[in-house]
Write an enzyme that holds these catalytic residues in place. Sequence first.
Site, short mmCIF file in Angstrom:
data_model
loop_
_atom_site.label_atom_id
_atom_site.label_comp_id
_atom_site.label_asym_id
_atom_site.label_seq_id
_atom_site.Cartn_x
_atom_site.Cartn_y
_atom_site.Cartn_z
N GLU A 1 21.04 -81.87 -101.41
CA GLU A 1 21.51 -81.53 -102.87
C GLU A 1 22.78 -81.15 -103.17
OE1 GLU A 1 17.61 -81.07 -105.30
OE2 GLU A 1 16.84 -83.00 -105.08
N GLU B 1 13.47 -87.72 -100.55
CA GLU B 1 12.01 -87.28 -101.29
C GLU B 1 12.01 -87.88 -102.07
OE1 GLU B 1 12.69 -82.85 -103.06
OE2 GLU B 1 14.04 -83.05 -101.29
#
Length: 797
Positions: free
Chosen positions: A386, A457
């Site tokens: 991320e 995710e």
Amino acid sequence: MRKLFPLNFDWRFTTDFKDEFLKSDFSISKFAEVMLPHQMVELPANHLQASSYQIVGTYFRDLTIDALPEGQRAILRFYGVMNTCKVYLNSEFIGEHKGGYTPFAYDITDKLHQSGENRLVVMVEGFETPNIPPFGGVVDYLGYSGIYREVELEIVPEIRIQKVFVRTDVAPSLMESEMILRPTALFSKNPGTEAQIVFRVFKGEKQIQIEEFTLVEEREQIFSFLVQDIERWELDNPSLYTLQTELSISGSVIDQVTTRFGFRTCEFTTEGFLLNNRKVKLIGLNRHQSYPYVGYAMPKRMQESDANVLKYELGCNIVRTSHYMQSDHFINRCDEIGLLVFEEIPGWQYIGDENFKELTLANLEVMITHHFNHPSIILWGVRINESPDDHEFYEKTNRLAHQLDDTRQTGGVRNFRKSEFLEDVYTYNDFSHHGDNPGLEHPNKIAGRLVPYLVTEHNGHVFPTKKNDSEEKKIEHAYRHLNVIDSAFASDRFSGAIGWCLADYGTHQQFGANDRVCYHGVTDMFRIPKYASYPYMSLRTDGPILKVASSMTPGAFVNSVLPPTFVYTNCDYVKIYLNDELLGKHYPDWPTFPDIPNAPVIIDDYIGDRILVSGEYKPRVAKSIKTVLNAFTRYGFAMPFKLKLRMLSLMMFNKMTMKTAMDIYGKYVGNWGSPEVSFRIEGYIDDKLVKSVVISQPKSAILKLYPDATQLRHELTYDVVRVVIQMEDENNNLLGLANDVVSVKPDGSLSVIGPSNIALVGGSTAIYLKTTGKLGKSVVELRCPNQPTAKLEFDIN
């Protein structure tokens, strides 16, 4: 040739470091005796302050080494120390390692006192030091501290094989494969030496092929040969082979190493993922390697157990090692059971300075070279999880990964759209689902182009759920995972979806609940399943699955109305009975969930034909009453306007009073006045009853114990076994409101990790028992108020 000495026992430890610790005559007898793996501070399961383990600690190990034969070297190897450490031998500095997730080793030959006493001192700093990955910004997981993986000393030849890389390429037939081998030999003497290298391929104990080549000088060389009549490494048949590599000079064998591998190909495409040229939809979970009380410090059995839970209990076919390189024991077990792995470098959103980037490149190189030969690994993560785009940095990581391994693709996990795409697979954390919208966004919308695509995710922090939350929340938790999985199956553009996450975990103060736990798992910290695990379980094909995501107790729900019940199953259909009276047969809800292989069965009729059979009303009226009652069960007073009109019509034209309506509701929905309310749900495959569940108001509470194993091994290091503790009713259903305290009393052969008194949460908990070094029979007593004393017996070898 080679000898391996585990160094996991007989350590001394103190939470301090002083220069005097390095003196040869310094007494360590007052320090605590510890075994490895080891966490520097025992931790609470909840309300953990990250500062409590960010300390300095020192480990001491005295060892006696026999005189090394000429031409032998001593290699000291650490598999994981969190977070930085300095290593000393006999008061001399050996080396420093930064970063807690990668193994490292030192040649200590020249500093050894051969045929004498040696003292190894390891100073560990457990601080989350900025610019040592993953630290520098905020991090949604904890780093812990200590020598949390094993340590060993290996005696190796001076002229030796450094590493063997096994590549199995596609051959004309699935029954044959070309093996391409890259052995790196170390010639520390006699440059230009010519040697012979022999490769022996084994399937089990049987040698199936032998090949011999000439190896020249200290450089990497590539050898290849064709192997026929092979078994491919498959998810349901993870066939493994062993390669024995032998190095000889002038006819004398100098060194020998063994390498386990599998024959398989893998590729992410724009139309899905291919394993051995067959399409596989990837459904799995992310895994943190942390546990209650000890952080990362768990030995082999517990590392393997997580792989077993993912594959055999939850039915996953892939795991992502979020967000760092994980234990060899875990990866080895994934090889053995057919669980695919996406392994990635340490990090979380933050990209640091040049030192951080250099350490990241080093982490990437160690991860790939160390785990190269594992067939379970199908994708390398070359981007900090991320993190923002960084063209120069991620061009380097991607280039390095391809230089080290051109057999696997790369991915880089991001959480924003149209990120710069330098890798082979667009890996994306999709948290767009919030219950009443599509489970996933379309890959083209996220990536902006047609590329291989994997969701890495979903759910997680969007809908954190505790094991003891309300029934409605636990059901919704499962429903959201179900929706995402269904979306992943809807299009071949999705290679798959990896959910967040396997288990609840401790975190920093910026994240999680007010007890500093992220309740994002489909299981709790102890790997005990929540309802959200059921959609994954329903994908299993190894036996019948019938999981009822409800206590089926009206009083547990808003307005005391029992909502539709989700039954997660791989059965063809289910039957539901009320007090042995058949209410109906229900099939998977394909209209709502058209893409998942095993859609859930949704039971929204608890009345059946009881109103009609009673004869109190005409068939048309009985049918209308049932329709209205079932609508009220589903919607409450928010039922559609059309059904409200039907209810009003029933009351007006059949002269029903409100009392009459309430009596009908109480009799057929609330089952008021019935001496017992017992539901039985039966699952059928090929019209044969394969599994049944009985749910009724409990008449008793029974403490049940479920140890993962009873045969323990105190060998290379200590062993740990999990014991799940549950309060159940007479039908083996979990009593989810039980919060009794259980006291654990082991004998001297086992010790309890964490507190000896532990409360049930949501009806269950678990303990970890650790071997102490005493072998033989061991008995553990467990006491709980209003329950007979329970005993568990273990054999320790």
